[in-house]
Scaffold this motif. Structure first.
Motif, PDB file in Angstrom:
ATOM      1  N   ARG A  77       1.065  -1.096   0.195  1.00  0.00           N
ATOM      2  CA  ARG A  77      -0.205   0.443   0.020  1.00  0.00           C
ATOM      3  C   ARG A  77       0.940   0.948  -0.094  1.00  0.00           C
ATOM      4  O   ARG A  77       0.631   2.317  -0.821  1.00  0.00           O
ATOM      5  CB  ARG A  77      -1.116  -0.384   1.361  1.00  0.00           C
ATOM      6  CG  ARG A  77      -1.822  -1.492   0.853  1.00  0.00           C
ATOM      7  CD  ARG A  77      -3.237  -0.660   2.570  1.00  0.00           C
ATOM      8  NE  ARG A  77      -4.012  -0.169   2.646  1.00  0.00           N
ATOM      9  CZ  ARG A  77      -4.860   1.028   2.710  1.00  0.00           C
ATOM     10  NH1 ARG A  77      -5.786  -0.204   3.952  1.00  0.00           N
ATOM     11  NH2 ARG A  77      -5.364   2.005   3.241  1.00  0.00           N
ATOM     12  N   ARG A  81       0.662   4.418  -2.965  1.00  0.00           N
ATOM     13  CA  ARG A  81       0.662   6.046  -2.359  1.00  0.00           C
ATOM     14  C   ARG A  81       1.888   6.916  -3.174  1.00  0.00           C
ATOM     15  O   ARG A  81       1.678   7.301  -3.451  1.00  0.00           O
ATOM     16  CB  ARG A  81       0.764   5.789  -0.878  1.00  0.00           C
ATOM     17  CG  ARG A  81      -0.275   5.546  -0.262  1.00  0.00           C
ATOM     18  CD  ARG A  81      -0.442   5.545   1.419  1.00  0.00           C
ATOM     19  NE  ARG A  81       0.340   6.952   1.924  1.00  0.00           N
ATOM     20  CZ  ARG A  81      -0.045   7.688   1.938  1.00  0.00           C
ATOM     21  NH1 ARG A  81      -1.242   8.117   1.959  1.00  0.00           N
ATOM     22  NH2 ARG A  81       0.921   9.134   2.684  1.00  0.00           N
ATOM     23  N   LYS A  84       1.152   7.110  -6.847  1.00  0.00           N
ATOM     24  CA  LYS A  84       0.344   8.087  -6.358  1.00  0.00           C
ATOM     25  C   LYS A  84       0.283   9.901  -6.339  1.00  0.00           C
ATOM     26  O   LYS A  84       0.420  10.986  -7.172  1.00  0.00           O
ATOM     27  CB  LYS A  84      -0.842   8.114  -5.305  1.00  0.00           C
ATOM     28  CG  LYS A  84      -2.039   9.034  -5.013  1.00  0.00           C
ATOM     29  CD  LYS A  84      -2.770   8.986  -4.614  1.00  0.00           C
ATOM     30  CE  LYS A  84      -3.916  10.213  -4.134  1.00  0.00           C
ATOM     31  NZ  LYS A  84      -4.356   9.678  -3.171  1.00  0.00           N
ATOM     32  N   SER A  85       1.939   9.860  -5.145  1.00  0.00           N
ATOM     33  CA  SER A  85       2.722  11.500  -5.676  1.00  0.00           C
ATOM     34  C   SER A  85       3.024  11.662  -6.980  1.00  0.00           C
ATOM     35  O   SER A  85       3.420  12.321  -7.205  1.00  0.00           O
ATOM     36  CB  SER A  85       3.088  11.572  -3.742  1.00  0.00           C
ATOM     37  OG  SER A  85       2.765  10.895  -3.166  1.00  0.00           O
ATOM     38  N   GLY A 144       0.797  13.267   1.910  1.00  0.00           N
ATOM     39  CA  GLY A 144       1.720  12.035   1.061  1.00  0.00           C
ATOM     40  C   GLY A 144       2.954  11.026   1.337  1.00  0.00           C
ATOM     41  O   GLY A 144       3.356   9.963   0.281  1.00  0.00           O
ATOM     42  N   THR A 146       5.968   7.831   1.721  1.00  0.00           N
ATOM     43  CA  THR A 146       5.515   6.688   2.032  1.00  0.00           C
ATOM     44  C   THR A 146       6.651   6.032   2.933  1.00  0.00           C
ATOM     45  O   THR A 146       6.665   4.685   3.386  1.00  0.00           O
ATOM     46  CB  THR A 146       5.288   6.270   1.340  1.00  0.00           C
ATOM     47  OG1 THR A 146       6.292   6.222   0.551  1.00  0.00           O
ATOM     48  CG2 THR A 146       4.143   6.468   0.095  1.00  0.00           C
ATOM     49  N   LYS A 172       0.415   3.922   5.280  1.00  0.00           N
ATOM     50  CA  LYS A 172       0.727   4.739   4.803  1.00  0.00           C
ATOM     51  C   LYS A 172       2.027   5.248   4.234  1.00  0.00           C
ATOM     52  O   LYS A 172       2.244   5.609   3.265  1.00  0.00           O
ATOM     53  CB  LYS A 172      -0.376   5.897   5.203  1.00  0.00           C
ATOM     54  CG  LYS A 172      -1.920   5.639   5.504  1.00  0.00           C
ATOM     55  CD  LYS A 172      -2.092   7.441   5.581  1.00  0.00           C
ATOM     56  CE  LYS A 172      -3.342   7.137   6.230  1.00  0.00           C
ATOM     57  NZ  LYS A 172      -4.491   9.015   6.875  1.00  0.00           N
TER      58      LYS A 172
END
Length: 424
Positions: A77, A81, A84-85, A144, A146, A172
């Motif tokens: 996960r 993330r 995504k950033s 954001g 990680t 996260k």
């Protein structure tokens, strides 16, 4: 030394090619190079996929592959993330961070001649409280991030460290720890594992025990550090060595000996930084690698990848290469990461002693935006800025020798160092 890499040539014409200059900058020399900027995200994905396809013997964390213990496992996960950033950065045209390095304390038992944190220690300021750190972790995860790397000083000297590691939301972000290894006792190892530590980095300056102990000013440190590392490994935590290459040590081939030590110990990763003049040695560039030495270490790193050797070698010389630039890496300062001092100052990275604000006075998000829109950081750099002579002339050389670090960015010229004409 100038190196050119040609990826596609037709009828004697260079279609896609790059040239790495002596100062570390990378320029496109191919006719179709301008198109690559629009395809940068896809090129990055292809290169990352190619790497993982090449390796079939990587370590596993909860069943997922780990190539670099400073990055989330593939398919986790936190990794999604992070992607995504990166995607947001690509689409919106400005970076979103994926990693935070936080110096929980500047206290330390050692007196290293090369200490990067030495000039940060303050007697007129209190370290961030437990609640302030928890808010920092929350705000970083909202931004954001990680990867949350706890460093120092010696982080294990901070009493609430285990509580802070435990507080990180593992859905996260993943917590890492950099340590000199002296306090990796049975009790502390147990607490770190119970807190959910993802990976541990033990700092090794030299693969020769006596030399390492001399550089850090403590006999027997090397043995204690390695014993502690092995204890952490037995708990299922990913373990790595963190080291660096200087001009003089590279002449002696020490980086190869350090890699052989990593192999012998069975660690999961070796991170090999370039010598970056900072901390006690902020103005001393005598040990900065030559372009030829960076190329030498790059070639060594590339050969390890090619031969699928374990452990993986994450060298800064490779990170600042043409290939890494294509993969979207390069200089990570105020691009992929930021650094937080024990007192809440925000800097672009661990090695850049410039503060853009303090979280006790301003929101983290606001400070991040100040950094990424500053002319020194509003662009991607393929090479480490702290090793770039133009950057150093504009910013680092302007910091007074007596100044407390990090230095306020508002006291420095607000210029683009790539174009500025500033004398030493």
């Amino acid at each position: 030394m100038i190196r050119e890499q040609i990826y596609w040539k037709l009828c004697g014409k260079k279609l896609i090619s790059f040239k790495k200059l002596e100062d570390g900058d990378i320029v496109g020399t191919g006719i179709l190079n301008p198109l690559l900027k629009k395809l940068r995200l896809f090129i990055m994905i292809i290169m990352q996929a190619k790497f993982y396809k090449n390796y079939d013997n990587l370590g596993r964390w909860n069943g997922k592959m780990v190539s670099n213990t400073f990055a989330p496992p593939v398919g986790s996960r936190p990794m999604f993330r992070a992607f995504k950033s990166v995607l947001k950065s690509y689409l919106l045209g400005h970076p979103f961070p994926v990693a935070m390095t936080f110096a929980v304390t500047y206290r330390c038992q050692l007196k290293c001649a090369h200490c990067s944190a030495d000039r940060h220690l303050r007697k007129d300021e209190q370290e961030l409280t437990t609640e302030e750190v928890k808010k920092l972790i929350d705000d970083s995860q909202k931004l954001g991030v990680t990867i949350i790397a706890f460093t120092g000083g010696e982080p294990l000297l901070r009493e609430d460290l285990f509580e802070l590691i435990s507080y990180v939301d593992k859905r996260k972000a993943l917590p890492l720890l950099f340590t000199n290894g002296l306090l990796l006792t049975d009790e502390n190892v147990e607490k770190l594992a119970d807190a959910g530590l993802y990976s541990l980095f033990v700092s090794i300056d030299n693969p020769i025990p006596e030399e390492h102990d001399r550089l850090r000013g403590m006999p027997g440190l090397f043995k204690s550090a390695i014993n502690g590392l092995q204890k952490m490994k037995s708990k299922g935590v990913f373990v790595s060595l963190s080291s660096y290459a200087t001009r003089s040590s590279t002449e002696k081939g020490m980086y190869k000996k350090t890699y052989k030590l990593a192999q012998k110990l069975g660690v999961h990763n070796l991170i090999l930084f370039d010598c970056v003049p900072t901390g006690k040695m902020l103005k001393d560039t005598s040990e900065v690698l030559t372009p030829e030495q960076r190329e030498e270490i790059y070639q060594y790193s590339a050969e390890i990848f090619k031969q699928k050797k374990i452990p993986t070698l994450s060298s800064q010389s490779w990170q600042n290469s043409i290939e890494a630039n294509l993969a979207g890496i390069g200089c990570v300062a105020a691009n992929l990461q930021y650094y937080v001092s024990a007192y809440g100052d925000i800097s672009p990275c661990d090695f850049t002693p410039i503060s853009f604000g303090n979280i006790r006075r301003e929101p983290l998000k606001k400070i991040w935006k100040k950094m990424i829109y500053h002319p020194a950081y509003n662009h991607r750099s393929p090479c480490c800025r702290m090793q770039n002579q133009k950057f150093r002339r504009c910013y680092i050389n302007k910091i007074p020798d007596y100044a407390q670090l990090p230095y306020d960015f508002e006291k420095l010229p607000r210029v683009d160092y790539r174009k500025a004409m500033i004398a030493n």
